[in-house]
Design a protein around this motif. Structure first.
Motif, PDB file in Angstrom:
ATOM      1  N   GLU A 167       0.857  -1.187   0.000  1.00 38.64           N
ATOM      2  CA  GLU A 167       0.000   0.000   0.000  1.00 38.64           C
ATOM      3  C   GLU A 167       0.886   1.228   0.000  1.00 38.64           C
ATOM      4  OE1 GLU A 167      -3.115   2.216   3.095  1.00 38.64           O
ATOM      5  OE2 GLU A 167      -2.542   0.139   3.436  1.00 38.64           O
ATOM      6  N   ARG A 168       0.518   2.202  -0.826  1.00 40.55           N
ATOM      7  CA  ARG A 168       1.252   3.464  -0.809  1.00 40.55           C
ATOM      8  C   ARG A 168       0.256   4.607  -0.963  1.00 40.55           C
ATOM      9  NH1 ARG A 168       2.180   1.078  -5.694  1.00 40.55           N
ATOM     10  NH2 ARG A 168       1.883   2.332  -7.561  1.00 40.55           N
TER      11      ARG A 168
ATOM     12  N   TRP B 277      -1.490   7.984  -2.214  1.00 36.01           N
ATOM     13  CA  TRP B 277      -1.725   8.520  -3.542  1.00 36.01           C
ATOM     14  C   TRP B 277      -2.512   9.811  -3.378  1.00 36.01           C
ATOM     15  CZ3 TRP B 277      -5.918  10.090  -6.315  1.00 36.01           C
ATOM     16  CH2 TRP B 277      -5.748  10.274  -7.683  1.00 36.01           C
TER      17      TRP B 277
ATOM     18  N   THR C  59      -5.167   5.753  -1.451  1.00 37.39           N
ATOM     19  CA  THR C  59      -4.085   4.786  -1.419  1.00 37.39           C
ATOM     20  C   THR C  59      -4.143   3.904  -2.664  1.00 37.39           C
ATOM     21  OG1 THR C  59      -5.497   3.333  -0.076  1.00 37.39           O
ATOM     22  CG2 THR C  59      -3.848   4.655   1.095  1.00 37.39           C
ATOM     23  N   ARG C  60      -2.966   3.493  -3.117  1.00 39.14           N
ATOM     24  CA  ARG C  60      -2.867   2.550  -4.222  1.00 39.14           C
ATOM     25  C   ARG C  60      -2.370   1.229  -3.635  1.00 39.14           C
ATOM     26  NH1 ARG C  60      -3.367   2.446  -9.374  1.00 39.14           N
ATOM     27  NH2 ARG C  60      -3.402   4.687  -9.690  1.00 39.14           N
ATOM     28  N   HIS C  61      -3.092   0.158  -3.952  1.00 40.35           N
ATOM     29  CA  HIS C  61      -2.785  -1.161  -3.408  1.00 40.35           C
ATOM     30  C   HIS C  61      -2.380  -2.103  -4.529  1.00 40.35           C
ATOM     31  CE1 HIS C  61      -4.671  -0.368   0.572  1.00 40.35           C
ATOM     32  NE2 HIS C  61      -5.261   0.569  -0.155  1.00 40.35           N
ATOM     33  N   THR C  62      -1.354  -2.888  -4.274  1.00 35.40           N
ATOM     34  CA  THR C  62      -0.973  -3.980  -5.161  1.00 35.40           C
ATOM     35  C   THR C  62      -1.194  -5.261  -4.370  1.00 35.40           C
ATOM     36  OG1 THR C  62       0.683  -2.615  -6.256  1.00 35.40           O
ATOM     37  CG2 THR C  62       0.881  -5.000  -6.528  1.00 35.40           C
TER      38      THR C  62
ATOM     39  N   ASP D 237     -10.434   2.465  -9.236  1.00 35.61           N
ATOM     40  CA  ASP D 237      -9.894   1.627 -10.297  1.00 35.61           C
ATOM     41  C   ASP D 237      -9.459   0.302  -9.699  1.00 35.61           C
ATOM     42  OD1 ASP D 237      -9.023   1.043 -12.942  1.00 35.61           O
ATOM     43  OD2 ASP D 237      -6.965   1.504 -12.364  1.00 35.61           O
TER      44      ASP D 237
ATOM     45  N   GLU E  16      -3.954  -4.196  -9.200  1.00 34.17           N
ATOM     46  CA  GLU E  16      -3.741  -2.881  -8.607  1.00 34.17           C
ATOM     47  C   GLU E  16      -5.090  -2.220  -8.422  1.00 34.17           C
ATOM     48  OE1 GLU E  16      -0.884  -0.412 -10.559  1.00 34.17           O
ATOM     49  OE2 GLU E  16       0.766  -1.751 -10.044  1.00 34.17           O
TER      50      GLU E  16
ATOM     51  N   LEU F 254      -6.979   1.411  -6.836  1.00 28.27           N
ATOM     52  CA  LEU F 254      -6.866   2.784  -6.349  1.00 28.27           C
ATOM     53  C   LEU F 254      -8.085   3.079  -5.500  1.00 28.27           C
ATOM     54  CD1 LEU F 254      -5.562   5.589  -6.255  1.00 28.27           C
ATOM     55  CD2 LEU F 254      -6.804   6.123  -8.375  1.00 28.27           C
TER      56      LEU F 254
END
Length: 123
Positions: free
Chosen positions: A45-46, A48, A56-59, A94, A115, A117
């Motif tokens: 998680e980072r 955004w 946050t953007r999650h992978t 997204d 991914e 968002l």
């Protein structure tokens, strides 16, 4: 070790950012969408932000092992982009599958990287 139980509750409460982090409900929803046939390989998680939104953007990488699980993984990939998420305080802006790895031996296996968002929804 001694623990001071007289600490004020606010000192022990999670920070506002940590309390609002959506990672656990997100992962729970993804595992449910995967038919409970997946194993979580990795999550990151980072933060955004844009001029008007933050989030946050999650992978998320899930692994599906065995023929039945691979079928569930294929259904997961089809369903993910259009899934209606219900995560309190968050809007999933997204959700996309970004990588897929298939292997047949020693058993059928599918690894899916996605991914997502998430935007903070204060409304």
């Amino acid at each position: 070790m001694q623990i001071d139980l007289s600490l004020h509750k606010t000192a022990l409460a999670p920070t506002r950012r940590a309390a609002r982090s959506p990672w656990l409900p997100l992962l729970s929803t993804l595992m449910e969408l995967a038919g409970r046939k997946a194993e979580l390989v990795r999550h990151s998680e980072r933060s955004w932000a844009s001029a008007t939104f933050s989030g946050t953007r999650h992978t998320v990488v899930l692994s599906f092992a065995g023929a039945e699980a691979v079928t569930a993984g294929e259904q997961y990939m089809d369903a993910l982009p259009e899934h209606e998420f219900a995560i309190t305080g968050q809007l999933v802006a997204d959700a996309a599958v970004v990588a897929v790895e298939h292997s047949a031996l020693p058993e059928p296996r599918l690894e899916v990287s996605a991914e997502l968002l998430l935007l903070e929804d204060d409304g």
